[in-house]
Scaffold this active site. Structure first.
Site, PDB file in Angstrom:
ATOM      1  N   ASN A   1     -10.078 -49.126  32.608  1.00 19.05           N
ATOM      2  CA  ASN A   1     -10.403 -48.519  33.898  1.00 19.05           C
ATOM      3  C   ASN A   1     -10.859 -47.074  33.879  1.00 19.05           C
ATOM      4  OD1 ASN A   1      -9.468 -50.890  35.138  1.00 19.05           O
ATOM      5  ND2 ASN A   1      -7.394 -50.087  35.277  1.00 19.05           N
TER       6      ASN A   1
ATOM      7  N   HIS B   1       3.828 -54.719  37.928  1.00 20.99           N
ATOM      8  CA  HIS B   1       2.492 -55.035  37.418  1.00 20.99           C
ATOM      9  C   HIS B   1       2.415 -56.460  36.876  1.00 20.99           C
ATOM     10  CE1 HIS B   1      -0.936 -54.835  34.543  1.00 20.99           C
ATOM     11  NE2 HIS B   1      -1.456 -54.005  35.426  1.00 20.99           N
TER      12      HIS B   1
ATOM     13  N   ASP C   1       3.126 -58.441  29.561  1.00 17.63           N
ATOM     14  CA  ASP C   1       3.063 -57.397  30.581  1.00 17.63           C
ATOM     15  C   ASP C   1       4.446 -56.819  30.794  1.00 17.63           C
ATOM     16  OD1 ASP C   1       2.218 -56.074  33.222  1.00 17.63           O
ATOM     17  OD2 ASP C   1       0.425 -57.228  32.728  1.00 17.63           O
TER      18      ASP C   1
END
Length: 555
Positions: free
Chosen positions: A249, A158, A127
């Site tokens: 998403n 994040h 990440d």
């Protein structure tokens, strides 16, 4: 031996350079783009350099390199026999949009009461990094694969949010993660704006393999498939590492959810969608047959950069809930392999949508069972199996691994003829084929048929085939000879040149070599009267015995 470009291609380059010097491959003002070059065998960087390319990364677990290339060089390289594929080194980005409620939703405390909090489980969070100064986070280590820093410290937020969902400390401040005693590793593959390249993802997964991680969390997504990324993910999975990824998403222009994105879409990955507190699919959560599970993903409270906390939504938040639950199960069941643990997760998931696996929730809400250790089926759980059965060892191993489940009345029915669909399903589970129900190449296998996914996957992998009229006959009994052919292809058994020991097996029989090869490997045998009965229907017990032996020698 390294191979240079053929002389005719060099001539093309020379002529092009001489006649249009301002646009030669070597000229600095030629626009170059990032590509991943996949070789058929060993990496040869000279081929890239000879067309004006610049290698910026070599991968050591797969035969591939990342390079800056002029667009006009790509078709030249693709003509070379050494090159398997060339693909864009695409951008990947964070899969998040916008709490605490998630922990009781998955009932993590059930594991905590038995002292299972993820201790000893190593989780790589690929990440934006992990905040090294946060009072609620402790990173056991890490690495950076972004260009501007060697530090894995989070400069976005994040990665820290994801890490906190997995393993924020149980210290009475801030929040607590699903597996608060797990060892978190920050693998920085995304930059301060939350984006990065697939080459960094590959390097991050390679690092995780080297460091013997147990779980990799990928809360990121891209709509594009990558051969190189899939290769390295499959390698990680083959070495016993779980890969958990956010399903994605994005919505269409008319507000409909998009299909599951990559890398979540790959069969070896656990794809996780998001639900809200009411157990409804989050409006942004991607859907599709590849979805494995659903997990909390709306308004999740977790750690941020520095010493901060914030609330965020997305499948990026759902994936670490799944990774945390997996860590609890893995600590509780250290002897179980990847297939067995996945079977446990499926068994204990809370079905939220249509019965069984569906496109909105996968197998359902990932969930901690009342008791998470020693909850695997064995052959003794079947009411119609005796401990003295000749196939008991193979049945026991395959059942413990989660490959064999029997019938709802807890019977196995060993003497029943096994069908073509059942054989393909059992093979597919062991080979980790995509079992998502979908359209098939066969006229008599509907998308809604329970084994449609496995049938299509085995067909695509050249393991099984249908009949000349385009049918598959999924519910038809399968013969002993047909099973030999399927098993040989599935496990890539070497062809034998041994003689024929059976009086009823003709050399012209389509599966002659397959039968002889499996006999030599002691995977199957004939009858005491030196016959094989190739046209006889095989029983469930006979197939399980062959499957267990083949699985054993292939591991």
């Amino acid at each position: 031996m390294k191979r240079r470009l053929p002389s005719f291609l060099l001539l093309v380059v020379m002529v092009f350079t001489c006649s249009m010097a301002d646009f030669s491959f070597a000229a600095e003002n030629v626009e170059k783009e990032r590509f991943i070059i996949i070789y058929n065998e060993e990496i040869n960087t000279e081929l890239i350099e000879e067309v004006g390319g610049t290698v910026y990364e070599e991968f050591h677990s797969i035969d591939a390199a990342a390079a800056l290339l002029p667009l006009s060089a790509v078709p030249l390289l693709m003509k070379l026999p050494e090159i398997k594929a060339i693909e864009k080194d695409d951008k990947v980005s964070i899969s998040a949009q916008k709490v605490d409620w998630g922990i009781p939703k998955i009932e993590a405390s059930r594991a905590w009461k038995d002292a299972y909090k993820g201790k000893g489980i190593k989780i790589a969070v690929l990440d934006t990094g992990i905040s090294r100064s946060h009072s609620d986070l402790t990173a056991a280590g890490g690495v950076s694969f972004v260009s501007y820093t060697n530090d894995y410290n989070d400069d976005h937020g994040h990665g820290s949010h994801v890490a906190g969902i997995i393993g924020a400390k149980d210290n009475e401040i801030g929040t607590v993660g699903v597996a608060p005693e797990a060892s978190l590793y920050g693998v920085k593959v995304l930059n301060s704006s939350g984006s990065g390249n697939e080459s960094a993802i590959i390097k991050g997964i390679e690092w995780a393999i080297e460091k013997k991680m147990d779980i990799i969390n990928l809360s990121l997504a891209t709509p594009n498939s990558s051969t190189a990324v899939k290769l390295v993910i499959d390698k990680a999975y083959a070495q016993g590492i779980f890969i958990v990824a956010a399903a994605g998403n994005d919505l269409t222009d008319d507000g409909q959810p998009l299909p599951v994105q990559y890398p979540a879409k790959y069969p070896s990955v656990i794809a996780v969608g998001a639900i809200n507190e009411q157990n409804k699919r989050a409006s942004f959560s991607a859907i599709g047959p590849e979805l494995s599970f659903a997990a909390p993903g709306e308004f999740i409270y977790s750690t941020g950069i520095g010493n901060s906390y914030f609330t965020q939504s997305g499948t990026s938040m759902a994936a670490p809930f799944a990774a945390g639950v997996l860590a609890l199960y893995k600590q509780a069941n250290p002897e179980l392999g990847t297939s067995q643990l996945r079977a446990l997760l499926q068994k204990n998931a809370v079905d939220l949508g249509a019965a069984g696996r569906d496109k909105e929730f996968g197998f359902g809400l990932i969930h901690v069972a009342e008791t998470i250790d020693n909850s695997v089926m064995t052959a003794s759980d079947f009411t119609d199996i005796f401990s003295s059965a000749w196939y008991i060892n193979e049945l026991n191993e395959l059942t413990k691994a989660g490959y064999i489940k029997g019938y709802s009345d807890r019977t196995f029915r060993p003497s029943l003829p096994i069908t073509r669909a059942e054989v393909v399903t059992f093979l597919g589970r062991i080979l980790h084929l995509n079992d998502a129900q979908r359209k098939t190449a066969f006229s008599d296998v509907r998308e809604s048929f329970y084994a449609s996914g496995m049938i299509q996957s085995s067909y695509e992998q050249n393991i099984s085939a249908g009949y000349p009229d385009g049918s598959f006959h999924p519910n038809a009994p399968i013969t002993r000879g047909e099973i030999a052919a399927l098993v040989k292809r599935a496990f890539q058994i070497e062809t034998s040149s041994k003689g024929n020991p059976f009086s009823d097996l003709n050399k012209s029989y389509f599966a002659y070599n397959d039968i002889i090869s499996l006999v030599e490997q002691k995977l199957l045998s004939g009858y005491p009267d030196q016959t094989f009965h190739p046209y006889s229907a095989a029983t469930r017990a006979e197939f399980i015995a062959i499957l267990g032996r083949a699985s054993s020698i292939s591991n």
